[in-house]
Scaffold this motif. Structure first.
Motif, PDB file in Angstrom:
ATOM      1  N   THR A 166       0.752  -0.956  -0.137  1.00 40.05           N
ATOM      2  CA  THR A 166      -0.013  -0.377   0.086  1.00 40.05           C
ATOM      3  C   THR A 166       1.008   1.074   0.256  1.00 40.05           C
ATOM      4  N   PRO A 167       0.730   2.686  -0.995  1.00 34.50           N
ATOM      5  CA  PRO A 167       1.097   3.731  -0.912  1.00 34.50           C
ATOM      6  C   PRO A 167       1.280   3.918   0.625  1.00 34.50           C
ATOM      7  N   ASP A 168       2.258   4.776   1.021  1.00 33.84           N
ATOM      8  CA  ASP A 168       2.067   5.177   2.594  1.00 33.84           C
ATOM      9  C   ASP A 168       2.245   6.406   2.066  1.00 33.84           C
ATOM     10  N   ASP A 169       1.846   7.762   1.630  1.00 33.37           N
ATOM     11  CA  ASP A 169       1.220   8.615   1.489  1.00 33.37           C
ATOM     12  C   ASP A 169       0.761   8.081   0.012  1.00 33.37           C
ATOM     13  N   LEU A 170      -1.067   7.489   0.462  1.00 33.12           N
ATOM     14  CA  LEU A 170      -2.152   8.046  -0.701  1.00 33.12           C
ATOM     15  C   LEU A 170      -2.611   9.276  -1.011  1.00 33.12           C
ATOM     16  N   GLU A 171      -2.588  10.382  -0.987  1.00 31.09           N
ATOM     17  CA  GLU A 171      -2.815  11.921  -1.749  1.00 31.09           C
ATOM     18  C   GLU A 171      -1.590  11.994  -2.846  1.00 31.09           C
ATOM     19  N   GLU A 172      -0.293  11.304  -2.161  1.00 30.42           N
ATOM     20  CA  GLU A 172       1.109  12.096  -2.585  1.00 30.42           C
ATOM     21  C   GLU A 172       0.806  11.150  -3.550  1.00 30.42           C
ATOM     22  N   TRP A 173       0.124   9.414  -3.662  1.00 29.00           N
ATOM     23  CA  TRP A 173      -0.096   8.829  -4.901  1.00 29.00           C
ATOM     24  C   TRP A 173      -1.150   8.905  -6.268  1.00 29.00           C
ATOM     25  N   LYS A 174      -1.742   9.912  -5.579  1.00 28.13           N
ATOM     26  CA  LYS A 174      -3.197   9.838  -6.607  1.00 28.13           C
ATOM     27  C   LYS A 174      -2.288  11.034  -7.171  1.00 28.13           C
ATOM     28  N   LYS A 175      -1.411  11.960  -6.303  1.00 22.07           N
ATOM     29  CA  LYS A 175      -1.198  12.799  -7.711  1.00 22.07           C
ATOM     30  C   LYS A 175      -0.138  12.852  -8.632  1.00 22.07           C
ATOM     31  N   LYS A 176       0.629  11.898  -7.990  1.00 21.80           N
ATOM     32  CA  LYS A 176       2.212  12.047  -8.983  1.00 21.80           C
ATOM     33  C   LYS A 176       1.570  10.408 -10.050  1.00 21.80           C
ATOM     34  N   HIS A 177       0.193   9.567  -9.874  1.00 22.45           N
ATOM     35  CA  HIS A 177       0.344   8.578 -10.720  1.00 22.45           C
ATOM     36  C   HIS A 177      -1.380   8.870 -11.469  1.00 22.45           C
ATOM     37  N   ASP A 178      -1.422   9.893 -11.370  1.00 20.22           N
ATOM     38  CA  ASP A 178      -3.670   9.980 -11.576  1.00 20.22           C
ATOM     39  C   ASP A 178      -3.787   8.400 -11.623  1.00 20.22           C
ATOM     40  N   THR A 179      -4.001   8.050 -10.628  1.00 20.85           N
ATOM     41  CA  THR A 179      -4.832   7.135 -10.451  1.00 20.85           C
ATOM     42  C   THR A 179      -4.957   7.039  -8.836  1.00 20.85           C
ATOM     43  N   LEU A 180      -5.703   5.948  -8.462  1.00 22.47           N
ATOM     44  CA  LEU A 180      -6.482   5.845  -7.367  1.00 22.47           C
ATOM     45  C   LEU A 180      -5.079   5.346  -6.122  1.00 22.47           C
ATOM     46  N   PRO A 181      -4.412   5.747  -4.753  1.00 24.20           N
ATOM     47  CA  PRO A 181      -4.442   4.270  -4.467  1.00 24.20           C
ATOM     48  C   PRO A 181      -5.018   3.119  -4.660  1.00 24.20           C
ATOM     49  N   THR A 182      -4.593   1.492  -4.355  1.00 24.15           N
ATOM     50  CA  THR A 182      -4.803   0.928  -3.353  1.00 24.15           C
ATOM     51  C   THR A 182      -4.074  -0.342  -2.647  1.00 24.15           C
ATOM     52  N   THR A 183      -4.869  -1.250  -1.998  1.00 24.30           N
ATOM     53  CA  THR A 183      -3.054  -2.369  -2.155  1.00 24.30           C
ATOM     54  C   THR A 183      -3.345  -3.548  -2.289  1.00 24.30           C
ATOM     55  N   CYS A 184      -2.529  -4.121  -3.069  1.00 27.64           N
ATOM     56  CA  CYS A 184      -2.721  -4.965  -3.605  1.00 27.64           C
ATOM     57  C   CYS A 184      -1.957  -6.189  -2.795  1.00 27.64           C
ATOM     58  N   ALA A 185      -2.449  -7.544  -3.215  1.00 25.60           N
ATOM     59  CA  ALA A 185      -1.794  -8.836  -2.299  1.00 25.60           C
ATOM     60  C   ALA A 185      -0.578  -8.986  -3.853  1.00 25.60           C
ATOM     61  N   LEU A 186       0.630  -9.643  -3.363  1.00 24.37           N
ATOM     62  CA  LEU A 186       1.722 -10.086  -3.589  1.00 24.37           C
ATOM     63  C   LEU A 186       2.004 -11.099  -3.644  1.00 24.37           C
ATOM     64  N   LEU A 187       1.778 -11.859  -5.306  1.00 25.36           N
ATOM     65  CA  LEU A 187       1.035 -13.036  -5.819  1.00 25.36           C
ATOM     66  C   LEU A 187       2.339 -14.295  -6.201  1.00 25.36           C
ATOM     67  N   PRO A 188       3.335 -15.157  -4.952  1.00 23.56           N
ATOM     68  CA  PRO A 188       4.042 -15.979  -6.114  1.00 23.56           C
ATOM     69  C   PRO A 188       3.580 -16.309  -7.657  1.00 23.56           C
ATOM     70  N   ILE A 189       4.173 -16.251  -8.765  1.00 21.97           N
ATOM     71  CA  ILE A 189       3.514 -16.549  -9.666  1.00 21.97           C
ATOM     72  C   ILE A 189       3.181 -18.032  -9.782  1.00 21.97           C
ATOM     73  N   GLN A 190       4.944 -18.585  -9.718  1.00 16.72           N
ATOM     74  CA  GLN A 190       4.337 -20.433  -9.563  1.00 16.72           C
ATOM     75  C   GLN A 190       3.572 -20.809  -8.539  1.00 16.72           C
ATOM     76  N   GLU A 191       3.664 -20.375  -7.406  1.00 17.38           N
ATOM     77  CA  GLU A 191       2.526 -20.987  -6.632  1.00 17.38           C
ATOM     78  C   GLU A 191       1.086 -20.695  -7.245  1.00 17.38           C
ATOM     79  N   CYS A 192       0.461 -19.516  -7.156  1.00 17.91           N
ATOM     80  CA  CYS A 192      -0.689 -18.983  -8.253  1.00 17.91           C
ATOM     81  C   CYS A 192      -0.416 -20.103  -9.794  1.00 17.91           C
TER      82      CYS A 192
END
Length: 187
Positions: free
Chosen positions: A131-157
């Motif tokens: 998850t980005p540390d600063d949600l508002e800064e992420w939104k300004k910098k990337h022009d997208t909404l910040p998210t929390t993402c799962a990081l899944l090992p490809i081989q395990e998937c």
């Protein structure tokens, strides 16, 4: 302006990938044109004669270099202090399609199997998230909404989904897909 261009390029990528998959599987393709349903899946691959239909949610990955990496799967989105369910939770697609641009491969995985894998990983305290540390800064910098993402090992998937597929770009005849990548530096 950058957001609009990013959406336009995403639509072109979905068109190119959906068409390539329809040729690969010798099946029909129908894009989701319903604005009320667009969040749930991107397109449908189907074959009436063989009696199958699969809804597809496509995601482009520009960081993973090989199949030893991880897949990033959206769990939550943040906007104006509110948390909304992410793609894993609201999608109704049968399959998630991850386009690994650097590896020049795609991975097709069952959404329900992935969701159950995330739940089991979370219950066993082995789920890695970001998850980005600063949600508002992420939104300004990337022009997208910040998210929390799962990081899944490809081989395990791939191990979790016995019907999961890895297909190289060359097999799909995707020779110039990278030209449809959004270039933030232009905006």
């Amino acid at each position: 302006m950058a957001f609009t261009e990013n959406i336009r390029l995403a639509n072109l990528r979905e068109n190119q990938m959906g068409s390539a998959l329809a040729r690969h599987y010798n099946c029909n393709l129908c894009f989701n044109q319903d604005p009320d349903q667009r969040a749930y899946y991107d397109y449908v691959l189907y074959d009436l004669e063989k009696g199958w239909l699969k809804t597809i949610e496509q995601t482009d990955d520009y960081f993973t270099k090989d199949l030893e990496g991880t897949l990033c799967l959206e769990l939550f989105t943040f906007n104006n202090g509110k948390t909304k369910q992410g793609k894993l939770n609201y999608s109704r697609a049968n399959k998630f399609l991850f386009v690994l641009n650097q590896a020049k491969q795609i991975i097709i995985l069952d959404r329900v199997i992935l969701k159950n894998f995330v739940v089991r990983s979370e219950e066993s305290c082995t789920l890695l998230t970001t998850t980005p540390d600063d949600l508002e800064e992420w939104k300004k910098k990337h022009d997208t909404l910040p998210t929390t993402c799962a990081l899944l090992p490809i081989q395990e998937c791939l191990h979790q989904d016995p019907n999961g597929r890895v297909i190289p770009f060359s097999e799909l005849q995707l020779h110039h897909y990278e030209k449809l990548q959004f270039q933030q530096s232009h905006y």
